[in-house]
Design a protein around this motif. Structure first.
Motif, PDB file in Angstrom:
ATOM      1  N   LEU A   7       0.838  -1.209   0.000  1.00 19.49           N
ATOM      2  CA  LEU A   7       0.000   0.000   0.000  1.00 19.49           C
ATOM      3  C   LEU A   7       0.870   1.255   0.000  1.00 19.49           C
ATOM      4  O   LEU A   7       0.605   2.203  -0.733  1.00 19.49           O
ATOM      5  N   LYS A   8       1.913   1.252   0.800  1.00 21.89           N
ATOM      6  CA  LYS A   8       2.847   2.390   0.845  1.00 21.89           C
ATOM      7  C   LYS A   8       3.525   2.541  -0.523  1.00 21.89           C
ATOM      8  O   LYS A   8       3.657   3.652  -1.045  1.00 21.89           O
ATOM      9  N   LEU A   9       3.921   1.425  -1.122  1.00 18.25           N
ATOM     10  CA  LEU A   9       4.554   1.436  -2.434  1.00 18.25           C
ATOM     11  C   LEU A   9       3.626   2.050  -3.487  1.00 18.25           C
ATOM     12  O   LEU A   9       4.031   2.933  -4.239  1.00 18.25           O
ATOM     13  N   VAL A  10       2.377   1.610  -3.513  1.00 12.17           N
ATOM     14  CA  VAL A  10       1.409   2.147  -4.484  1.00 12.17           C
ATOM     15  C   VAL A  10       1.229   3.643  -4.275  1.00 12.17           C
ATOM     16  O   VAL A  10       1.202   4.414  -5.236  1.00 12.17           O
ATOM     17  N   GLY A  11       1.119   4.056  -3.015  1.00 13.43           N
ATOM     18  CA  GLY A  11       0.971   5.487  -2.712  1.00 13.43           C
ATOM     19  C   GLY A  11       2.123   6.300  -3.275  1.00 13.43           C
ATOM     20  O   GLY A  11       1.916   7.346  -3.902  1.00 13.43           O
ATOM     21  N   LEU A  12       3.342   5.820  -3.073  1.00 13.01           N
ATOM     22  CA  LEU A  12       4.528   6.540  -3.565  1.00 13.01           C
ATOM     23  C   LEU A  12       4.566   6.570  -5.094  1.00 13.01           C
ATOM     24  O   LEU A  12       4.907   7.593  -5.693  1.00 13.01           O
ATOM     25  N   PRO A  59       0.499   0.846 -14.356  1.00  6.53           N
ATOM     26  CA  PRO A  59      -0.593   0.122 -13.695  1.00  6.53           C
ATOM     27  C   PRO A  59      -0.065  -0.795 -12.587  1.00  6.53           C
ATOM     28  O   PRO A  59       1.018  -1.362 -12.719  1.00  6.53           O
ATOM     29  N   VAL A  60      -0.833  -0.886 -11.493  1.00  6.45           N
ATOM     30  CA  VAL A  60      -0.446  -1.723 -10.361  1.00  6.45           C
ATOM     31  C   VAL A  60      -1.566  -2.707 -10.038  1.00  6.45           C
ATOM     32  O   VAL A  60      -2.723  -2.302  -9.870  1.00  6.45           O
ATOM     33  N   THR A 104      -3.169 -12.095   0.465  1.00  7.95           N
ATOM     34  CA  THR A 104      -3.975 -13.151   1.086  1.00  7.95           C
ATOM     35  C   THR A 104      -5.198 -12.517   1.725  1.00  7.95           C
ATOM     36  O   THR A 104      -6.160 -13.178   2.031  1.00  7.95           O
ATOM     37  N   GLU A 105      -5.131 -11.226   1.924  1.00  9.62           N
ATOM     38  CA  GLU A 105      -6.259 -10.533   2.551  1.00  9.62           C
ATOM     39  C   GLU A 105      -7.417 -10.468   1.572  1.00  9.62           C
ATOM     40  O   GLU A 105      -7.377  -9.717   0.633  1.00  9.62           O
ATOM     41  N   GLY A 106      -8.429 -11.263   1.820  1.00  8.65           N
ATOM     42  CA  GLY A 106      -9.595 -11.190   0.959  1.00  8.65           C
ATOM     43  C   GLY A 106     -10.528 -10.116   1.476  1.00  8.65           C
ATOM     44  O   GLY A 106     -11.607  -9.896   0.951  1.00  8.65           O
ATOM     45  N   ALA A 107     -10.094  -9.430   2.541  1.00  5.90           N
ATOM     46  CA  ALA A 107     -10.937  -8.430   3.196  1.00  5.90           C
ATOM     47  C   ALA A 107     -11.289  -7.279   2.264  1.00  5.90           C
ATOM     48  O   ALA A 107     -10.443  -6.764   1.544  1.00  5.90           O
ATOM     49  N   LYS A 108     -12.553  -6.928   2.314  1.00  2.00           N
ATOM     50  CA  LYS A 108     -13.078  -5.864   1.471  1.00  2.00           C
ATOM     51  C   LYS A 108     -12.365  -4.536   1.749  1.00  2.00           C
ATOM     52  O   LYS A 108     -12.089  -3.763   0.845  1.00  2.00           O
ATOM     53  N   GLU A 109     -12.039  -4.273   3.030  1.00  2.00           N
ATOM     54  CA  GLU A 109     -11.397  -2.997   3.394  1.00  2.00           C
ATOM     55  C   GLU A 109     -10.038  -2.862   2.712  1.00  2.00           C
ATOM     56  O   GLU A 109      -9.683  -1.786   2.249  1.00  2.00           O
ATOM     57  N   ASP A 110      -9.273  -3.963   2.665  1.00  2.00           N
ATOM     58  CA  ASP A 110      -7.959  -3.916   2.019  1.00  2.00           C
ATOM     59  C   ASP A 110      -8.091  -3.622   0.536  1.00  2.00           C
ATOM     60  O   ASP A 110      -7.339  -2.832  -0.018  1.00  2.00           O
ATOM     61  N   ARG A 111      -9.051  -4.268  -0.069  1.00  2.00           N
ATOM     62  CA  ARG A 111      -9.289  -4.057  -1.501  1.00  2.00           C
ATOM     63  C   ARG A 111      -9.654  -2.592  -1.737  1.00  2.00           C
ATOM     64  O   ARG A 111      -9.090  -1.938  -2.608  1.00  2.00           O
ATOM     65  N   ARG A 143      -9.028   0.012   0.175  1.00  2.00           N
ATOM     66  CA  ARG A 143      -7.894   0.876   0.479  1.00  2.00           C
ATOM     67  C   ARG A 143      -6.901   0.877  -0.673  1.00  2.00           C
ATOM     68  O   ARG A 143      -6.408   1.930  -1.084  1.00  2.00           O
ATOM     69  N   ALA A 144      -6.612  -0.297  -1.213  1.00  2.00           N
ATOM     70  CA  ALA A 144      -5.664  -0.411  -2.329  1.00  2.00           C
ATOM     71  C   ALA A 144      -6.169   0.370  -3.545  1.00  2.00           C
ATOM     72  O   ALA A 144      -5.406   1.111  -4.173  1.00  2.00           O
ATOM     73  N   ILE A 145      -7.442   0.212  -3.861  1.00  2.00           N
ATOM     74  CA  ILE A 145      -8.019   0.909  -5.021  1.00  2.00           C
ATOM     75  C   ILE A 145      -8.042   2.426  -4.779  1.00  2.00           C
ATOM     76  O   ILE A 145      -7.721   3.211  -5.667  1.00  2.00           O
ATOM     77  N   LYS A 146      -8.380   2.837  -3.561  1.00  2.00           N
ATOM     78  CA  LYS A 146      -8.437   4.261  -3.222  1.00  2.00           C
ATOM     79  C   LYS A 146      -7.061   4.909  -3.359  1.00  2.00           C
ATOM     80  O   LYS A 146      -6.922   6.022  -3.839  1.00  2.00           O
ATOM     81  N   ILE A 147      -6.012   4.190  -2.957  1.00  2.00           N
ATOM     82  CA  ILE A 147      -4.641   4.705  -3.049  1.00  2.00           C
ATOM     83  C   ILE A 147      -4.192   4.789  -4.508  1.00  2.00           C
ATOM     84  O   ILE A 147      -3.313   5.552  -4.849  1.00  2.00           O
ATOM     85  N   GLY A 148      -4.805   3.988  -5.377  1.00  2.00           N
ATOM     86  CA  GLY A 148      -4.457   4.076  -6.792  1.00  2.00           C
ATOM     87  C   GLY A 148      -4.169   2.764  -7.485  1.00  2.00           C
ATOM     88  O   GLY A 148      -3.785   2.753  -8.642  1.00  2.00           O
TER      89      GLY A 148
END
Length: 122
Positions: A62-67, A78-79, A84-91, A93-98
């Motif tokens: 997540l930090k890498l994508v943000g940078l 594109p990233v 392993t996190e199937g959690a909706k929040e992680d998904r 957060r990742a999409i929101k960061i970019g």
């Protein structure tokens, strides 16, 4: 030839992803074991697509994508996040960061190939 950067701290998982991606024509795989190493590779080589794990030591995905997405030189790479996190929040957060796409482990080979091709396919 498309350069695909695989960022994954687990050697076994990195090998699996690399092996799968190498089956796609005209691709070259570059490997990094964490976000810090990935940033070094991005600044020294032309990267066409990044496959990054979320959970890694030193610098996580997540930090890498943000940078990457906040840097004008790299924001158009594109990233695809892999975790392993199937959690909706992680998904979310990742999409929101970019992040451009999201893939859950265990990785389905055909799904990975399809997703990579959707970004770098000819």
């Amino acid at each position: 030839m498309k350069n695909i950067l695989v960022v994954e701290d687990s050697p076994t998982m990195r090998q699996l992803i690399t092996f799968t991606v190498k089956r796609i024509a005209d691709t070259n795989v570059i490997e990094a074991k964490d976000g810090v190493e990935a940033l070094k590779k991005i600044t020294s080589e032309k990267i066409d697509l990044i496959l990054a794990d979320i959970n890694m030591p030193v610098m996580d995905g997540l930090k890498l994508v943000g940078l990457i997405k906040n840097n004008p030189d790299f924001k158009n790479i594109p990233v695809i996040m892999i975790t392993t996190e199937g959690a909706k929040e992680d998904r979310e957060r990742a999409i929101k960061i970019g992040a451009d796409a999201y893939l859950s482990k265990p990785i389905q080979t055909q799904e990975l190939i399809r997703m990579v091709n959707s970004f770098v396919g000819s």
